[in-house]
Design a protein around this motif. Sequence first.
Motif, PDB file in Angstrom:
ATOM      1  N   PHE A  92      -3.984   5.147  12.812  1.00  0.00           N
ATOM      2  CA  PHE A  92      -4.529   4.443  11.659  1.00  0.00           C
ATOM      3  C   PHE A  92      -3.436   3.621  11.004  1.00  0.00           C
ATOM      4  O   PHE A  92      -2.241   3.819  11.249  1.00  0.00           O
ATOM      5  CB  PHE A  92      -5.205   5.400  10.670  1.00  0.00           C
ATOM      6  N   ARG A  93      -3.882   2.661  10.193  1.00  0.00           N
ATOM      7  CA  ARG A  93      -2.967   1.725   9.541  1.00  0.00           C
ATOM      8  C   ARG A  93      -3.353   1.595   8.068  1.00  0.00           C
ATOM      9  O   ARG A  93      -4.501   1.785   7.714  1.00  0.00           O
ATOM     10  CB  ARG A  93      -3.061   0.335  10.203  1.00  0.00           C
ATOM     11  N   GLU A  94      -2.379   1.236   7.253  1.00  0.00           N
ATOM     12  CA  GLU A  94      -2.642   0.914   5.856  1.00  0.00           C
ATOM     13  C   GLU A  94      -1.789  -0.297   5.477  1.00  0.00           C
ATOM     14  O   GLU A  94      -0.660  -0.440   5.949  1.00  0.00           O
ATOM     15  CB  GLU A  94      -2.321   2.093   4.931  1.00  0.00           C
ATOM     16  N   ALA A  95      -2.342  -1.169   4.637  1.00  0.00           N
ATOM     17  CA  ALA A  95      -1.611  -2.336   4.148  1.00  0.00           C
ATOM     18  C   ALA A  95      -2.112  -2.647   2.738  1.00  0.00           C
ATOM     19  O   ALA A  95      -2.931  -3.545   2.547  1.00  0.00           O
ATOM     20  CB  ALA A  95      -1.813  -3.532   5.072  1.00  0.00           C
ATOM     21  N   PRO A  96      -1.627  -1.908   1.723  1.00  0.00           N
ATOM     22  CA  PRO A  96      -2.119  -2.107   0.366  1.00  0.00           C
ATOM     23  C   PRO A  96      -1.661  -3.405  -0.287  1.00  0.00           C
ATOM     24  O   PRO A  96      -2.162  -3.776  -1.347  1.00  0.00           O
ATOM     25  CB  PRO A  96      -1.563  -0.892  -0.384  1.00  0.00           C
ATOM     26  N   ALA A  97      -0.681  -4.097   0.321  1.00  0.00           N
ATOM     27  CA  ALA A  97      -0.214  -5.393  -0.183  1.00  0.00           C
ATOM     28  C   ALA A  97       0.348  -6.175   0.992  1.00  0.00           C
ATOM     29  O   ALA A  97       0.615  -5.601   2.064  1.00  0.00           O
ATOM     30  CB  ALA A  97       0.848  -5.212  -1.264  1.00  0.00           C
TER      31      ALA A  97
END
Length: 377
Positions: A92-97
Amino acid sequence: MNCPSCAEPLAPGAAFCEACGTPVGAVAPPAAAPAADVAAEAAPFELTTATAVPGRPAPGTPRPCLQCGGAVGPDGYCESCGSKQPSERDHFREAPADWVAGACDRGIRHSRNEDAMALFATGDRAVLVVLDGVSNTDDSHLASLAGARAARDALVVPMPSGMGTAESRAAAVTRTFAAAVDGAQRSIVALTPEGSTQPPSATFSAVVVEGRTAGRARLHVANIGDSRCYWLPDAGDGVQLTVDDSVAQVQIAAGASRQEAEQGPQGHAITRWLGIDAPDLAPRVTSLDVAGPGWVLNCSDGLWNYASEPQELADQVAAAATTDPQALALALVAFANARGGQDNITAVLARVDAPAGPGVADPGHNAATADEGETDG
């Protein structure tokens, strides 16, 4: 309740902090997540996002195929190219900004992904948390994910400034990280199966980035175990910001070479961890002022095992030739998998664009040791 600015204890019903004068309502702490949401986030990911998570698709949106970017269907196959996809817990990946992103991957050799990450970003501030679940313990993949998100939630408010001195500021920052560790610990203990002889445990590393485009950015770092944080400037030497709690680190302190200790039979035996059987929950804490552009990296040993020295990681960052943190995180995961992928791999990055100038570190790490050993996964 503690002051949101200096973290000093507040008297019941106090309108102002007696230590620093800050109005109690000036900075509201994050609201606790409803119990149902906590349970949903602790469970393995579904094929479509069930709850809103920063940097991930909106609820109900099919996740993208890792090969072609097409939509992944309910059967786990890409509807465009037909390739079988890993579960969302396995990758999984996350990119909050646009300047903060991470990737968490099962690797090649392990049967499940016991690593976890949780990210937050707003304005010039970011929180990067990584927990590496210990292999062969009960439900460590669930516990590490719940623990990472609990720690992130505890760190979303600005770091306290203390009472104006370096010593009080350092003490207040240490208390803030201790609260984050406590939140992660409670989440892990809550998911420990009753009567477990191998209770879930995990390493812990966290970075809070503040003022990334100001004249000088400040990095606050805490760790327990052997997940690591690095500062990798575009120009100049990189810095490993954390000190491992591991048998290898004990051997290095006794005079062994880094390569000999880390590649030896106890190279990944940790001496401290989170979990119901944890020997010590006091994190090592340090802060660093950095100037000039560069990358903050928080990663599990599934990555640094193949590039332990800061310069080795800096070389991989340069080889990726990108300023996109999501692309760089995926490139680092691909590098580790190409080298064998013997462990779960997590790479979390924040891009700092502060103008060039000298960096200044707060004195020393908080020392912590233990006699017991455990191997992380």
